[in-house]
Design a protein around this motif. Sequence first.
Motif: not given
Length: 347
Positions: A171-194
Amino acid sequence: MNQKKTALVVCPGRGSYNRPELGYIKQHKAVDSPFVPQLAGFDVLRAELNLPTVTALDSASQFSNAVHVKAENAAALIFSAGLADFAQINRDTFDIVAVTGNSMGWYTALGCAGVWQGPDSMQLVTGMAQLTASAAGAQFIYPLLTSDWQPDLDKHSLLAEQLYLHQGALFMSIAYGGYAVLAGTQSAVQQAMKALPPCDDKFPLLLPGHAAFHSPLMQPAADQALARFSESLFAAPQLPLVDGRGIVWPAFVAQPAALKAYTLGQQVYDTFHFSRAVQVAVKEFAPDHIILLGPGSGLGGAVAQSLIAINWQGLTSKQDFSTAQQAAMPYVLSMGMPEQRQLITKA
């Protein structure tokens, strides 16, 4: 007699009290500050909860990740440092017209505006830190701009693709200026970061010790908070507030019950639109200056990027902002920067 300048106050969120900030509160709280008795009350309450006092944490001989980054300690330090800075703003120079904050900075904003008062405010800050930190998931940050702070359409597209691929888990967690902070399950976060291409030698960046803040995974924490904390802990604000949806809460008339419902409910489990909060605040209140509270000075980039996105005062790029900031009295003033701090506080 010089006319007062109007100011929007912006409060930082999680991750703003780090090793360089150790001793920040001790250094910046004046002996005659109204924050001094507040701090004493916070320390008493923390001791009653068998937690290290704010003074002990801030006065430690060295910074410890195990201690200072622990959720209930970090939150107490960030909240206290923000209130200490707020009390130091020279009211003969500045008329504060509104307050907003990023993520946990909403709690500091509530403290500045008088919605949360006395030791009870520390009980809320500590309790919310414990409830949300024990929740599931993780959080990471990814930039969406070019080096000159223009939208990078490729990065926007790649991020949208990850959100689509991991629907219900990322999920989109924080819209922080020119940065997106994303949050989610450990698995989803790891896969998205890869999947996201590395950039600037550090992104995508996992935020250590963070759960899936401002996402539906926080619903159980919100439910517990709403049941645990009484409406009597909330008061009508003494200053206008702008929340994480970009909604303005007027001074004196905003209802404590509604503030409780938002702060302990939607604010916990829904996207925090920090950029929108800043944009609405400057449009609604047209402040002469924006004052960024400490600890730290990390808010400046996101605030500037939020202003550039709406061409505020003709700003169109990073260079525009840097040039404008060379003024003797810059538009954006950070209390975490000594040379700007002296423009804000009493001599």
